[in-house]
Scaffold this motif. Structure first.
Motif, mmCIF file in Angstrom:
data_model
loop_
_atom_site.group_PDB
_atom_site.id
_atom_site.type_symbol
_atom_site.label_atom_id
_atom_site.label_comp_id
_atom_site.label_asym_id
_atom_site.label_seq_id
_atom_site.Cartn_x
_atom_site.Cartn_y
_atom_site.Cartn_z
ATOM 1 N N PHE A 119 0.833 -1.211 0.000
ATOM 2 C CA PHE A 119 0.000 0.000 0.000
ATOM 3 C C PHE A 119 0.866 1.259 0.000
ATOM 4 O O PHE A 119 0.614 2.206 -0.766
ATOM 5 C CB PHE A 119 -0.908 -0.017 1.233
ATOM 6 N N VAL A 120 1.886 1.280 0.842
ATOM 7 C CA VAL A 120 2.761 2.448 0.934
ATOM 8 C C VAL A 120 3.532 2.652 -0.370
ATOM 9 O O VAL A 120 3.664 3.781 -0.861
ATOM 10 C CB VAL A 120 3.727 2.306 2.133
ATOM 11 N N ALA A 121 4.039 1.568 -0.954
ATOM 12 C CA ALA A 121 4.778 1.686 -2.211
ATOM 13 C C ALA A 121 3.871 2.189 -3.335
ATOM 14 O O ALA A 121 4.281 3.018 -4.156
ATOM 15 C CB ALA A 121 5.382 0.334 -2.591
ATOM 16 N N PHE A 122 2.630 1.703 -3.365
ATOM 17 C CA PHE A 122 1.662 2.177 -4.362
ATOM 18 C C PHE A 122 1.394 3.664 -4.180
ATOM 19 O O PHE A 122 1.361 4.435 -5.150
ATOM 20 C CB PHE A 122 0.358 1.388 -4.243
ATOM 21 N N SER A 123 1.202 4.093 -2.927
ATOM 22 C CA SER A 123 0.942 5.502 -2.642
ATOM 23 C C SER A 123 2.128 6.371 -3.048
ATOM 24 O O SER A 123 1.951 7.467 -3.595
ATOM 25 C CB SER A 123 0.632 5.692 -1.152
ATOM 26 N N ALA A 124 3.341 5.892 -2.776
ATOM 27 C CA ALA A 124 4.537 6.653 -3.153
ATOM 28 C C ALA A 124 4.637 6.791 -4.666
ATOM 29 O O ALA A 124 4.996 7.862 -5.184
ATOM 30 C CB ALA A 124 5.786 5.958 -2.601
ATOM 31 N N VAL A 256 10.984 8.550 0.995
ATOM 32 C CA VAL A 256 10.874 8.104 2.386
ATOM 33 C C VAL A 256 9.871 6.958 2.504
ATOM 34 O O VAL A 256 10.100 5.976 3.218
ATOM 35 C CB VAL A 256 10.463 9.285 3.291
ATOM 36 N N LEU A 257 8.757 7.070 1.775
ATOM 37 C CA LEU A 257 7.743 6.014 1.808
ATOM 38 C C LEU A 257 8.291 4.703 1.264
ATOM 39 O O LEU A 257 7.997 3.626 1.791
ATOM 40 C CB LEU A 257 6.505 6.442 1.017
ATOM 41 N N TYR A 258 9.092 4.776 0.201
ATOM 42 C CA TYR A 258 9.709 3.561 -0.328
ATOM 43 C C TYR A 258 10.612 2.910 0.728
ATOM 44 O O TYR A 258 10.662 1.686 0.847
ATOM 45 C CB TYR A 258 10.523 3.880 -1.584
#
Length: 267
Positions: A119-124, A256-258
């Motif tokens: 989810f975080v990688a998609f958002s980034a 940072v999210l990655y």
């Protein structure tokens, strides 16, 4: 360790401060920041690894209960909350959020961490691409909209987010103006947060080895301290956003999210 030793309080205040400021500056939900760092804090204190991610997600959802209220009020004053759309999507979201919480607690902590990393990688990636969805149609019928609400609630409860990364693209794709989509999404965040939090609280009752201050999977010290700090800092972030070009900051934050996604994949 005591329930509120200075090191723990300082860590939670820093999380809340960063969460609130970045939420106001970049218009993001707090879950992407809160969940990784609350997980790190609880893990460092020696609590069972299978609990830490679930507690971080539950605490993130609970803070949205408070922050969404102030956000909805601000958007409503500008006429940017489409309440008829909220009424159509909210029932499906409530069901999906309750279901998502039960699915999350049934998963091993490692798998929940992997889902959060995706989810975080998609958002980034979305933040880096900065794509503007092309509006092409209207909202589907009641049954299909209920199904979409289920998906929004399910995903949000799994990762501790307010659902904006799902609901805003969906609404703009359905020919709803972006400002109205953001305002309406802020209203949808409240039922997501309430239903998801209740699900985690109920599922975590009676679990052994829970940290002091826990209510089910909800970590009460984190909820109180992070909520206060983030609500104080969000207005400063919003004011800063109007005074500077935030696009370069979005790129830095995406990196940072990655890194946070990599942490969950490797832990």
């Amino acid at each position: 360790m005591s329930l509120l030793d200075p090191q723990l309080v300082l860590g939670l205040v820093l999380i809340g401060t960063c969460t609130g400021f970045l939420a106001g500056l970049l218009g993001i939900g707090g879950g992407m920041i809160m969940v990784p760092f609350v997980t790190m804090i609880l893990t460092a204190r020696g609590y069972p690894a299978d609990y830490t991610v679930k507690m971080a997600v539950a605490t993130s959802l609970a803070t949205i209960c408070f922050t969404s209220i102030s956000s909805v009020r601000a958007h409503h004053q500008r006429g940017a909350v489409l309440w008829p759309v909220v009424k159509v999507l909210a029932p499906g979201i409530l069901v999906g959020s309750l279901l998502g919480a039960q699915v999350a607690v049934a998963l091993p902590g490692k798998w929940l961490g992997i889902l959060f990393a995706i989810f975080v990688a998609f958002s980034a990636t979305q933040m880096l691409l900065n794509r503007k969805p092309k509006p092409s149609r209207t909202l589907p019928g009641p049954l299909a909209t209920f199904g979409v609400g289920n998906v929004i609630g399910l995903v949000s409860a799994l990762v501790g987010a307010g659902g904006a990364f799902v609901s805003v693209p969906f609404m703009t794709w359905c020919n709803i103006k972006i400002h109205d989509a953001v305002g309406t999404s802020s209203a949808l965040g409240f039922p997501i947060a309430v239903a998801g939090t209740l699900g985690y609280v109920w599922a975590g009752q009676g679990m052994p080895q829970m940290p002091p201050g826990s209510f089910g999977y909800l970590y009460l010290p984190g909820l109180v301290i992070i909520s206060i700090a983030s609500m104080l800092m969000a207005p400063l972030g919003a004011r800063t956003a109007h005074r500077m070009d935030i696009q370069p900051l979005k790129k830095v934050f995406a990196v940072v999210l990655y890194c946070l996604a990599a942490y969950f994949l490797l832990r």
